[in-house]
Write a protein that holds these residues in place. Structure first.
Motif, PDB file in Angstrom:
ATOM      1  N   ASP A 183       0.859  -1.184   0.000  1.00  0.00           N
ATOM      2  CA  ASP A 183       0.000   0.000   0.000  1.00  0.00           C
ATOM      3  C   ASP A 183       0.895   1.233   0.000  1.00  0.00           C
ATOM      4  OD1 ASP A 183      -2.104   1.774   0.155  1.00  0.00           O
ATOM      5  OD2 ASP A 183      -2.435   1.488   2.316  1.00  0.00           O
ATOM      6  N   GLY A 184       1.227   1.726  -1.169  1.00  0.00           N
ATOM      7  CA  GLY A 184       2.120   2.872  -1.272  1.00  0.00           C
ATOM      8  C   GLY A 184       3.516   2.542  -0.787  1.00  0.00           C
ATOM      9  N   ASP A 185       4.004   3.293   0.201  1.00  0.00           N
ATOM     10  CA  ASP A 185       5.340   3.075   0.754  1.00  0.00           C
ATOM     11  C   ASP A 185       5.331   2.138   1.955  1.00  0.00           C
ATOM     12  OD1 ASP A 185       6.539   4.749  -1.104  1.00  0.00           O
ATOM     13  OD2 ASP A 185       6.266   6.534   0.133  1.00  0.00           O
ATOM     14  N   GLU A 186       4.252   1.389   2.113  1.00  0.00           N
ATOM     15  CA  GLU A 186       4.132   0.470   3.250  1.00  0.00           C
ATOM     16  C   GLU A 186       3.570  -0.871   2.787  1.00  0.00           C
ATOM     17  OE1 GLU A 186       3.152   3.340   7.030  1.00  0.00           O
ATOM     18  OE2 GLU A 186       1.530   2.973   5.594  1.00  0.00           O
ATOM     19  N   TRP A 187       3.750  -1.854   3.639  1.00  0.00           N
ATOM     20  CA  TRP A 187       3.103  -3.154   3.480  1.00  0.00           C
ATOM     21  C   TRP A 187       2.132  -3.323   4.651  1.00  0.00           C
ATOM     22  CZ3 TRP A 187       3.981  -6.700  -0.484  1.00  0.00           C
ATOM     23  CH2 TRP A 187       5.074  -6.434  -1.312  1.00  0.00           C
ATOM     24  N   VAL A 188       0.934  -3.823   4.370  1.00  0.00           N
ATOM     25  CA  VAL A 188      -0.056  -4.072   5.426  1.00  0.00           C
ATOM     26  C   VAL A 188      -0.035  -5.564   5.737  1.00  0.00           C
ATOM     27  CG1 VAL A 188      -2.452  -3.894   6.142  1.00  0.00           C
ATOM     28  CG2 VAL A 188      -1.460  -2.145   4.644  1.00  0.00           C
ATOM     29  N   LEU A 189       0.334  -5.870   6.979  1.00  0.00           N
ATOM     30  CA  LEU A 189       0.583  -7.256   7.395  1.00  0.00           C
ATOM     31  C   LEU A 189      -0.551  -7.758   8.275  1.00  0.00           C
ATOM     32  CD1 LEU A 189       2.808  -9.531   7.432  1.00  0.00           C
ATOM     33  CD2 LEU A 189       3.651  -8.463   9.532  1.00  0.00           C
ATOM     34  N   ASN A 190      -1.104  -8.932   7.932  1.00  0.00           N
ATOM     35  CA  ASN A 190      -2.165  -9.556   8.713  1.00  0.00           C
ATOM     36  C   ASN A 190      -1.888 -11.041   8.866  1.00  0.00           C
ATOM     37  OD1 ASN A 190      -4.588  -7.619   9.231  1.00  0.00           O
ATOM     38  ND2 ASN A 190      -3.971  -7.187   7.111  1.00  0.00           N
ATOM     39  N   GLY A 191      -2.122 -11.552  10.085  1.00  0.00           N
ATOM     40  CA  GLY A 191      -1.941 -12.979  10.320  1.00  0.00           C
ATOM     41  C   GLY A 191      -1.463 -13.244  11.727  1.00  0.00           C
ATOM     42  N   SER A 192      -1.011 -14.475  11.963  1.00  0.00           N
ATOM     43  CA  SER A 192      -0.524 -14.846  13.293  1.00  0.00           C
ATOM     44  C   SER A 192       0.571 -15.895  13.157  1.00  0.00           C
ATOM     45  CB  SER A 192      -1.653 -15.389  14.166  1.00  0.00           C
ATOM     46  OG  SER A 192      -2.179 -16.586  13.621  1.00  0.00           O
ATOM     47  N   LYS A 193       1.417 -15.975  14.182  1.00  0.00           N
ATOM     48  CA  LYS A 193       2.499 -16.944  14.251  1.00  0.00           C
ATOM     49  C   LYS A 193       2.467 -17.612  15.616  1.00  0.00           C
ATOM     50  CE  LYS A 193       4.266 -15.772  10.217  1.00  0.00           C
ATOM     51  NZ  LYS A 193       4.394 -16.703   9.068  1.00  0.00           N
ATOM     52  N   THR A 194       3.040 -18.808  15.697  1.00  0.00           N
ATOM     53  CA  THR A 194       3.066 -19.515  16.975  1.00  0.00           C
ATOM     54  C   THR A 194       4.403 -20.218  17.176  1.00  0.00           C
ATOM     55  OG1 THR A 194       1.775 -20.983  18.414  1.00  0.00           O
ATOM     56  CG2 THR A 194       2.130 -21.721  16.136  1.00  0.00           C
ATOM     57  N   PHE A 195       4.668 -20.610  18.435  1.00  0.00           N
ATOM     58  CA  PHE A 195       5.909 -21.277  18.837  1.00  0.00           C
ATOM     59  C   PHE A 195       7.122 -20.392  18.567  1.00  0.00           C
ATOM     60  CE2 PHE A 195       3.497 -25.206  17.162  1.00  0.00           C
ATOM     61  CZ  PHE A 195       2.713 -25.255  18.304  1.00  0.00           C
ATOM     62  N   ILE A 196       7.039 -19.113  18.859  1.00  0.00           N
ATOM     63  CA  ILE A 196       8.108 -18.181  18.517  1.00  0.00           C
ATOM     64  C   ILE A 196       9.013 -17.948  19.726  1.00  0.00           C
ATOM     65  CG2 ILE A 196       8.676 -15.927  17.551  1.00  0.00           C
ATOM     66  CD1 ILE A 196       7.035 -17.877  15.734  1.00  0.00           C
ATOM     67  N   THR A 197      10.247 -18.438  19.634  1.00  0.00           N
ATOM     68  CA  THR A 197      11.237 -18.213  20.682  1.00  0.00           C
ATOM     69  C   THR A 197      11.571 -16.727  20.773  1.00  0.00           C
ATOM     70  OG1 THR A 197      12.200 -20.406  20.376  1.00  0.00           O
ATOM     71  CG2 THR A 197      13.595 -18.744  21.418  1.00  0.00           C
ATOM     72  N   ASN A 198      11.623 -16.208  21.986  1.00  0.00           N
ATOM     73  CA  ASN A 198      11.854 -14.783  22.256  1.00  0.00           C
ATOM     74  C   ASN A 198      10.660 -13.923  21.861  1.00  0.00           C
ATOM     75  OD1 ASN A 198      14.389 -15.155  23.302  1.00  0.00           O
ATOM     76  ND2 ASN A 198      15.493 -14.110  21.681  1.00  0.00           N
ATOM     77  N   GLY A 199       9.563 -14.551  21.440  1.00  0.00           N
ATOM     78  CA  GLY A 199       8.429 -13.782  20.939  1.00  0.00           C
ATOM     79  C   GLY A 199       7.861 -12.801  21.936  1.00  0.00           C
ATOM     80  N   GLY A 200       7.944 -13.138  23.213  1.00  0.00           N
ATOM     81  CA  GLY A 200       7.336 -12.281  24.224  1.00  0.00           C
ATOM     82  C   GLY A 200       8.054 -10.977  24.473  1.00  0.00           C
ATOM     83  N   HIS A 201       9.328 -10.872  24.077  1.00  0.00           N
ATOM     84  CA  HIS A 201      10.077  -9.657  24.401  1.00  0.00           C
ATOM     85  C   HIS A 201      11.026  -9.213  23.292  1.00  0.00           C
ATOM     86  CE1 HIS A 201      12.347 -13.174  25.924  1.00  0.00           C
ATOM     87  NE2 HIS A 201      13.395 -12.530  25.461  1.00  0.00           N
TER      88      HIS A 201
END
Length: 369
Positions: free
Chosen positions: A143-161
């Protein structure tokens, strides 16, 4: 395989692991997070950012044998969660930024990565897509000079911080691209920590992207051509072998000291044969893996050979763990013994980075090509 410089490096790493990591593993597993100060301490002795170029503060070392030494010493201490954190810098996010990043991206992110002041994560797996990346549903639309990101991921190490997350998203029917999502971007949120069987200090979480507007400057590499697996799979293979060697070492020590029916356990033929078989398999596997490490350094390692290394070493590790726990008897079930912690920590190695079955598919397709 290793030169005097490697042996000197091993002494430094082993001393650090024995002093700063081994005494704290139990605490970190119970609190389900590694103390952040460890990464700064590790950076001071050059434990992080081995491949990051010197102009960005890293060591600038392409010789993977130095990383292999770190893997071996962490395995020796049973520090799987710590290795996962280092792997994110040295085997995943760091190499992605070094190999695919623009000069501007490298200046933005690499100087904080190697000293541990910037925490990174990589987000590939989704609730409905693990080893099969074709099943990824997270999508980015320009979208112009940006990308619009939608979705979800799981089991992500370090994901919380994590301060920055390399996200795999679909940008076309058959295209997967990489985006760097930074902490604080509107629409980017994190779930509660997931309760894992082992490696509890990795802070594994889900991540959510609800119309996250990612600047075009945060596209990593070429659109639709971002995925690479060699470094990750070799890292998993090397750690699996090192862990198998550690499990065997602990078991040899235990069976030499422990007695049953008036004899040391190691003196029973069934135990001796098991130890002989594991020793032989491990030594043969090391010869193969060391050759692939040299290929990696020379730039000649293929996806097929990396897949062979990954599936074989991780399955070997499972067999070794099962037999070593059995030889420990009841004590093999006690978390006070490193073999028990390795048993629950090690099961994931044949799953993440591509399951054994997917690795065989990769190899099988190359045979039929």
């Amino acid at each position: 395989m290793k030169l005097p410089a490697h042996q000197l490096r091993r002494q430094t790493v082993r001393s650090f692991v024995e002093r700063e990591i081994a005494p704290n593993i139990g605490k970190w597993e119970r609190q389900e997070r590694i103390d952040p100060g460890l990464w700064q301490a590790a950076a001071k002795i050059g434990l992080l950012g081995l491949r990051i170029p010197t102009e960005y503060g890293g060591a600038g070392l392409d010789d993977y044998r130095f990383r292999f030494i770190v893997l071996e010493e962490l395995a020796r201490a049973g520090a799987a969660s710590v290795n996962a954190g280092i792997s994110l810098v040295d085997d995943l996010v760091g190499p992605y930024l070094v190999d695919l990043g623009t000069d501007e991206q490298k200046r933005r992110w690499l100087p904080g990565l190697w000293p541990g002041t910037t925490t990174a994560a990589i987000a590939m797996t989704e609730p409905g897509a693990g080893s099969d990346l074709h099943g990824i549903r997270t999508r980015a639309v320009r979208d112009g000079d940006e990308w619009v990101l939608n979705g979800s991921k799981t089991f992500i190490t370090n994901g919380g911080h994590a301060d920055l997350v390399v996200v795999v998203a679909r940008t076309g029917e058959r295209q997967l691209s990489l985006f760097v999502v930074e902490d604080g971007m509107p629409g980017f949120s994190r779930g509660e920590p997931l309760e894992t069987m082992g490696r509890r200090a990795e802070a594994v979480t889900e991540l959510f992207f609800d119309h996250v507007r990612v600047p075009a400057a945060n596209l990593l590499g070429t659109e639709g051509k971002g995925m690479r697996h060699l470094m990750e799979r070799m890292s998993i293979a090397c750690f699996a072998l090192a862990c198998a060697e550690s499990a065997l070492r602990w078991t040899l020590d235990y069976t030499r000291e422990r007695s049953a029916f008036g004899s040391r356990i190691a003196e029973f033929q069934s135990a001796r044969f098991a130890l002989v078989e594991m020793t032989t398999e491990i030594e043969v596997t090391r010869a193969y893996l060391e050759a692939r490490v040299l290929d990696l350094g020379a730039g000649t390692l293929t996806d097929t050979d990396a897949a062979k290394a990954k599936w074989w070493t991780t399955e070997l590790f499972q067999r070794v763990l099962t037999r070593c726990v059995q030889l420990h008897g009841g004590y093999g079930y006690m978390l006070a013994y490193p073999i028990a912690r390795a048993f629950v920590d090690g099961r994931i190695q044949a799953i993440y980075g591509g399951t054994t079955e997917i690795m065989k598919e990769v190899i099988g397709r190359s045979l039929l090509a």
